[in-house]
Scaffold this active site. Sequence first.
Site, PDB file in Angstrom:
ATOM      1  N   ASP A  11      65.606  20.476  55.227  1.00 49.54           N
ATOM      2  CA  ASP A  11      64.793  21.442  55.960  1.00 49.54           C
ATOM      3  C   ASP A  11      65.452  22.835  55.949  1.00 49.54           C
ATOM      4  O   ASP A  11      66.601  22.984  56.378  1.00 49.54           O
ATOM      5  CB  ASP A  11      64.670  20.919  57.392  1.00 49.54           C
ATOM      6  CG  ASP A  11      63.863  21.816  58.290  1.00 49.54           C
ATOM      7  OD1 ASP A  11      63.301  22.823  57.817  1.00 49.54           O
ATOM      8  OD2 ASP A  11      63.799  21.505  59.491  1.00 49.54           O
ATOM      9  N   ASP A  31      53.598  24.245  52.228  1.00 47.04           N
ATOM     10  CA  ASP A  31      52.672  23.128  52.425  1.00 47.04           C
ATOM     11  C   ASP A  31      51.573  23.561  53.389  1.00 47.04           C
ATOM     12  O   ASP A  31      51.852  24.143  54.439  1.00 47.04           O
ATOM     13  CB  ASP A  31      53.431  21.924  52.996  1.00 47.04           C
ATOM     14  CG  ASP A  31      54.326  21.280  51.946  1.00 47.04           C
ATOM     15  OD1 ASP A  31      54.012  21.389  50.746  1.00 47.04           O
ATOM     16  OD2 ASP A  31      55.336  20.674  52.335  1.00 47.04           O
ATOM     17  N   ASP A  54      47.868  30.230  47.667  1.00 42.07           N
ATOM     18  CA  ASP A  54      46.556  30.227  47.003  1.00 42.07           C
ATOM     19  C   ASP A  54      45.545  29.505  47.886  1.00 42.07           C
ATOM     20  O   ASP A  54      44.455  29.200  47.435  1.00 42.07           O
ATOM     21  CB  ASP A  54      46.644  29.498  45.650  1.00 42.07           C
ATOM     22  CG  ASP A  54      46.902  28.016  45.824  1.00 42.07           C
ATOM     23  OD1 ASP A  54      47.823  27.663  46.592  1.00 42.07           O
ATOM     24  OD2 ASP A  54      46.179  27.189  45.227  1.00 42.07           O
TER      25      ASP A  54
HETATM   26  C1  SAM Z   1      53.401  23.344  47.687  1.00 43.24           C
HETATM   27  S1  SAM Z   1      55.090  23.200  47.358  1.00 43.24           S
HETATM   28  C2  SAM Z   1      55.505  24.773  46.642  1.00 43.24           C
HETATM   29  C3  SAM Z   1      56.804  24.740  45.904  1.00 43.24           C
HETATM   30  C4  SAM Z   1      57.252  26.071  45.281  1.00 43.24           C
HETATM   31  N1  SAM Z   1      57.535  27.056  46.322  1.00 43.24           N
HETATM   32  C5  SAM Z   1      56.254  26.599  44.298  1.00 43.24           C
HETATM   33  O1  SAM Z   1      55.586  27.616  44.614  1.00 43.24           O
HETATM   34  O2  SAM Z   1      56.126  26.007  43.205  1.00 43.24           O
HETATM   35  C6  SAM Z   1      55.843  23.344  48.983  1.00 43.24           C
HETATM   36  C7  SAM Z   1      57.300  22.950  48.979  1.00 43.24           C
HETATM   37  O3  SAM Z   1      57.868  23.181  50.276  1.00 43.24           O
HETATM   38  C8  SAM Z   1      58.788  22.152  50.530  1.00 43.24           C
HETATM   39  N2  SAM Z   1      59.025  22.109  51.981  1.00 43.24           N
HETATM   40  C9  SAM Z   1      58.206  21.640  52.934  1.00 43.24           C
HETATM   41  N3  SAM Z   1      58.745  21.757  54.164  1.00 43.24           N
HETATM   42  C10 SAM Z   1      59.965  22.317  53.976  1.00 43.24           C
HETATM   43  C11 SAM Z   1      61.019  22.682  54.853  1.00 43.24           C
HETATM   44  N4  SAM Z   1      60.932  22.482  56.176  1.00 43.24           N
HETATM   45  N5  SAM Z   1      62.128  23.238  54.321  1.00 43.24           N
HETATM   46  C12 SAM Z   1      62.225  23.432  52.989  1.00 43.24           C
HETATM   47  N6  SAM Z   1      61.250  23.113  52.104  1.00 43.24           N
HETATM   48  C13 SAM Z   1      60.147  22.557  52.594  1.00 43.24           C
HETATM   49  C14 SAM Z   1      58.120  20.917  49.965  1.00 43.24           C
HETATM   50  O4  SAM Z   1      59.015  19.860  49.696  1.00 43.24           O
HETATM   51  C15 SAM Z   1      57.487  21.476  48.693  1.00 43.24           C
HETATM   52  O5  SAM Z   1      58.338  21.354  47.564  1.00 43.24           O
END
Ligand code: SAM
Length: 226
Positions: free
Chosen positions: A109, A131, A167
Amino acid sequence: MNDPTTIRRLYGRRQGHALRAGQAALVEELLPRIAVPADGPLDALRLFGDERALQVEIGFGAGEHLAGQATAAPDTGFIGCEPFLNGVVGALGHVRDGALDNVRIHMGDALEVIERLPDESLTRVYLLHPDPWPKARHAKRRMMNHGPLDLIAAKLRPGAEFRLGTDDPTYCRWSMMVMNQRRDFVWQAGTARDFLERPADWPETRYERKARRQGHEVWYFRYIRI
Ligand SMILES: C[S@@+](CC[C@H](N)C(=O)[O-])C[C@H]1O[C@@H](n2cnc3c(N)ncnc32)[C@H](O)[C@@H]1O
């Protein structure tokens, strides 16, 4: 102030396909060398051995944006945070291939790391395609909420930048509404087209490329910490 821990439930999976031998070796050998220490206060000296400027990427996915920024700014220290193991492996591959010595990785996190940094220590925070938590009853879990944003605001220096890309039309509207309620950030949009065009110093992410292939519009927000 919302409790930043409301974000800490993860959306989706933590691990995807099984790692190949070379990928497993990266996790065993390179990750321990560049992992953010598990406990205690963090600063540039502890992470990089000097007083350099620091930037954080929240949820770097496969790490191409993190690596792009780290390559462009070799004297800046980058802290990438991502709980998804296969994403971490992608970033480790970029670090190895680019011989990047200015990247540290936290597999978990991002808020756990950000809260351990000194106030006003960051020159940028990136949140690219967070997300979406699309259901209204899960809106409190979105990173774009006042709890996480209070924490991010405290750690950014005055004049530092917070970048958000998405997006997702619902997330875009939600984020604009939340940021509009804040007095500690100003939106850097000179013209109406500004948030429709990716700035030149904003490497494309894998998720963004996929979104464009699917015909989605992508929005780019740059906010300055007052
Ligand atoms: C939709 S993906 C986008 C990944 C990347 N930023 C991209 O644009 O290709 C969202 C990412 O956020 C990560 N994520 C979700 N909650 C998080 C948190 N609390 N801390 C760090 N990363 C997190 C997820 O594991 C996921 O890989």
